[in-house]
Design a protein around this motif. Structure first.
Motif, PDB file in Angstrom:
ATOM      1  N   LEU A 209       0.799  -1.332   0.046  1.00  0.00           N
ATOM      2  CA  LEU A 209      -0.045  -0.154   0.091  1.00  0.00           C
ATOM      3  C   LEU A 209       0.481   1.172   0.439  1.00  0.00           C
ATOM      4  N   SER A 210       0.432   2.149  -0.368  1.00  0.00           N
ATOM      5  CA  SER A 210       1.238   3.772  -0.388  1.00  0.00           C
ATOM      6  C   SER A 210       0.353   4.180   0.891  1.00  0.00           C
ATOM      7  N   THR A 211       0.943   5.384   1.383  1.00  0.00           N
ATOM      8  CA  THR A 211       0.563   6.396   2.678  1.00  0.00           C
ATOM      9  C   THR A 211      -0.757   6.381   2.605  1.00  0.00           C
ATOM     10  N   ARG A 212      -1.207   6.862   1.493  1.00  0.00           N
ATOM     11  CA  ARG A 212      -2.088   7.659   1.176  1.00  0.00           C
ATOM     12  C   ARG A 212      -3.613   6.255   1.502  1.00  0.00           C
ATOM     13  N   ASP A 213      -3.257   5.453   0.339  1.00  0.00           N
ATOM     14  CA  ASP A 213      -3.274   4.279   0.378  1.00  0.00           C
ATOM     15  C   ASP A 213      -4.232   3.898   1.838  1.00  0.00           C
ATOM     16  N   LEU A 214      -3.440   3.849   2.811  1.00  0.00           N
ATOM     17  CA  LEU A 214      -3.447   3.358   4.132  1.00  0.00           C
ATOM     18  C   LEU A 214      -4.197   4.131   4.518  1.00  0.00           C
ATOM     19  N   LEU A 215      -3.936   5.294   4.939  1.00  0.00           N
ATOM     20  CA  LEU A 215      -4.926   6.525   5.286  1.00  0.00           C
ATOM     21  C   LEU A 215      -6.064   6.751   5.151  1.00  0.00           C
ATOM     22  N   HIS A 216      -6.488   6.902   3.839  1.00  0.00           N
ATOM     23  CA  HIS A 216      -7.920   6.165   2.935  1.00  0.00           C
ATOM     24  C   HIS A 216      -8.737   4.656   3.864  1.00  0.00           C
ATOM     25  N   ILE A 217      -8.680   3.849   3.589  1.00  0.00           N
ATOM     26  CA  ILE A 217      -8.799   2.566   4.728  1.00  0.00           C
ATOM     27  C   ILE A 217      -8.970   3.257   6.182  1.00  0.00           C
ATOM     28  N   ILE A 218      -8.243   4.000   6.762  1.00  0.00           N
ATOM     29  CA  ILE A 218      -9.090   4.379   8.170  1.00  0.00           C
ATOM     30  C   ILE A 218      -9.788   5.636   8.252  1.00  0.00           C
ATOM     31  N   GLN A 219      -9.198   6.157   6.949  1.00  0.00           N
ATOM     32  CA  GLN A 219     -11.017   7.713   6.684  1.00  0.00           C
ATOM     33  C   GLN A 219     -12.016   6.899   6.422  1.00  0.00           C
ATOM     34  N   ALA A 220     -12.025   5.370   6.156  1.00  0.00           N
ATOM     35  CA  ALA A 220     -13.218   4.637   5.760  1.00  0.00           C
ATOM     36  C   ALA A 220     -14.281   4.435   6.418  1.00  0.00           C
ATOM     37  N   VAL A 221     -13.503   4.191   7.636  1.00  0.00           N
ATOM     38  CA  VAL A 221     -14.081   3.209   8.713  1.00  0.00           C
ATOM     39  C   VAL A 221     -14.992   3.392   9.482  1.00  0.00           C
ATOM     40  N   GLN A 222     -16.167   3.471   9.017  1.00  0.00           N
ATOM     41  CA  GLN A 222     -17.663   4.697  10.038  1.00  0.00           C
ATOM     42  C   GLN A 222     -18.114   3.761  10.306  1.00  0.00           C
ATOM     43  N   VAL A 223     -17.517   3.122  11.818  1.00  0.00           N
ATOM     44  CA  VAL A 223     -18.440   2.507  13.285  1.00  0.00           C
ATOM     45  C   VAL A 223     -18.010   2.995  13.596  1.00  0.00           C
ATOM     46  N   PRO A 224     -17.729   2.367  15.561  1.00  0.00           N
ATOM     47  CA  PRO A 224     -16.730   3.240  16.608  1.00  0.00           C
ATOM     48  C   PRO A 224     -15.286   1.860  16.807  1.00  0.00           C
ATOM     49  N   ILE A 225     -14.120   2.076  17.107  1.00  0.00           N
ATOM     50  CA  ILE A 225     -12.982   1.385  16.969  1.00  0.00           C
ATOM     51  C   ILE A 225     -13.043   1.796  18.607  1.00  0.00           C
ATOM     52  N   LEU A 226     -13.147   0.448  18.728  1.00  0.00           N
ATOM     53  CA  LEU A 226     -12.725   0.189  20.086  1.00  0.00           C
ATOM     54  C   LEU A 226     -11.484  -0.211  20.707  1.00  0.00           C
ATOM     55  N   GLY A 227     -10.448  -0.435  19.521  1.00  0.00           N
ATOM     56  CA  GLY A 227      -8.587  -0.196  19.988  1.00  0.00           C
ATOM     57  C   GLY A 227      -8.801  -0.443  19.061  1.00  0.00           C
ATOM     58  N   ALA A 228      -6.852  -0.258  18.961  1.00  0.00           N
ATOM     59  CA  ALA A 228      -5.708  -0.063  18.189  1.00  0.00           C
ATOM     60  C   ALA A 228      -5.109  -0.520  17.977  1.00  0.00           C
ATOM     61  N   ASP A 229      -4.066  -0.956  17.406  1.00  0.00           N
ATOM     62  CA  ASP A 229      -2.839  -1.091  17.657  1.00  0.00           C
ATOM     63  C   ASP A 229      -1.706  -0.698  15.877  1.00  0.00           C
ATOM     64  N   ILE A 230      -0.448  -0.313  16.619  1.00  0.00           N
ATOM     65  CA  ILE A 230       0.130   0.458  14.716  1.00  0.00           C
ATOM     66  C   ILE A 230       2.019  -0.619  15.178  1.00  0.00           C
ATOM     67  N   VAL A 231       2.138  -1.844  15.140  1.00  0.00           N
ATOM     68  CA  VAL A 231       3.230  -2.523  15.221  1.00  0.00           C
ATOM     69  C   VAL A 231       4.263  -3.036  14.463  1.00  0.00           C
ATOM     70  N   GLU A 232       5.377  -3.172  14.471  1.00  0.00           N
ATOM     71  CA  GLU A 232       6.543  -3.902  13.627  1.00  0.00           C
ATOM     72  C   GLU A 232       7.329  -2.838  13.443  1.00  0.00           C
ATOM     73  N   TYR A 233       6.884  -1.284  13.463  1.00  0.00           N
ATOM     74  CA  TYR A 233       8.160  -0.337  13.062  1.00  0.00           C
ATOM     75  C   TYR A 233       9.516  -0.409  13.785  1.00  0.00           C
ATOM     76  N   ASN A 234      10.177  -0.814  12.725  1.00  0.00           N
ATOM     77  CA  ASN A 234      12.342  -1.182  13.660  1.00  0.00           C
ATOM     78  C   ASN A 234      12.548  -0.164  13.402  1.00  0.00           C
ATOM     79  N   PRO A 235      12.457   0.767  14.664  1.00  0.00           N
ATOM     80  CA  PRO A 235      13.593   2.296  13.716  1.00  0.00           C
ATOM     81  C   PRO A 235      14.893   1.505  13.847  1.00  0.00           C
TER      82      PRO A 235
END
Length: 263
Positions: A209-235
């Motif tokens: 995915l491109s960054t814009r694709d990913l942002l679009h997927i998140i922005q398309a969610v129209q229901v409550p988000i109870l929890g989320a994680d952001i994982v596997e970033y390796n500095p």
């Protein structure tokens, strides 16, 4: 749902199969989020500044299953929560804590990998296995995966067994995103992005995915988000903190979606 969103960092990469380093991610994501090179506004105009969440801090678990106890404590009842990982194994114990509060949830999982192995390198709790454990334990009523591009025979069999709804990257179409009608848990593995956009990951999988694709997927969610994680970033594999800034952008958009979609 009127409480502040909880934020926790999970300094854990003991279940990584290839490289360590993701345990260093949470402080780097925070630093990028607070960087004066950007601001706190999400793209919908909401100011996702530190006042909208309660930062519980970073936690270094003494053992894998402590992650569930940490998360349960930070949930403090019915509270939304964002977890910064850490490798993807953290999602299973986090979901166990979510399940204890909300019951079964629907999951939107964005990743290059299905993470559906029954066991990987002899470890059923490897970062390659969390969604097999989640579905096995019936923590989720539905699992939707987007961006997958590494399925082997075993994982396809697992996907069929657990009725996983997969949009492989080769079939991805922004105009045909899955719809949700119930509250969701959102799991974002940064290697869902093509390495051109996010090089700072342990498993660089081209064709994503491109960054814009990913942002679009998140922005398309129209229901409550109870929890989320952001994982596997390796500095350790990042270049000029580019991937950290991508994580910070995703974090802001998730915060905004959590607030905007409250029921």
């Amino acid at each position: 749902m009127d409480k502040k969103i909880a934020l926790q960092g999970i300094l854990y990469d003991e279940k990584s199969s290839f490289l360590r380093g993701t345990a260093k991610a949470p402080p780097q994501i925070r630093a990028a989020y607070h960087s004066s090179s950007a601001n706190y506004f999400a793209e919908n105009g909401l100011e996702a500044d530190p006042s909208v969440f309660e930062d519980k801090g970073d936690f270094k678990p003494t053992d894998y299953f402590e992650i569930e106890r940490i998360t349960a404590s930070n949930l403090e009842g019915k509270q939304q929560i964002i977890s910064l990982g850490g490798d993807h194994s953290v999602t299973y114990p986090v979901l166990k804590a979510i399940h204890s509060v909300y019951g079964q949830v629907e999951i939107l999982h964005i990743d290059a990998h299905g993470d559906l192995y029954d066991s990987f390198d002899g470890d059923p709790h490897s970062h390659a296995c969390p969604f097999a454990r989640i579905m096995e334990d019936e923590l989720a009523s539905r699992l939707v995966q987007i961006g997958i591009r590494t399925l082997n025979t075993h994982q396809r069999e697992q996907a069929a067994k657990y009725r996983v709804e997969i949009t492989e990257m080769k079939d991805f179409d922004l105009h045909r995103l899955p719809l949700f009608t119930s509250p969701v848990y959102l799991s974002v593995d940064i290697d869902a992005l093509d390495p051109a956009f996010a090089p700072g990951v342990s498993h660089q999988e081209p064709g994503g995915l491109s960054t814009r694709d990913l942002l679009h997927i998140i922005q398309a969610v129209q229901v409550p988000i109870l929890g989320a994680d952001i994982v596997e970033y390796n500095p350790d594999r990042d270049s000029n903190k580019r991937t950290a800034m991508v994580c910070a952008k995703i974090f802001r958009e998730i915060l905004s979606a959590m607030i905007s979609n409250r029921s």
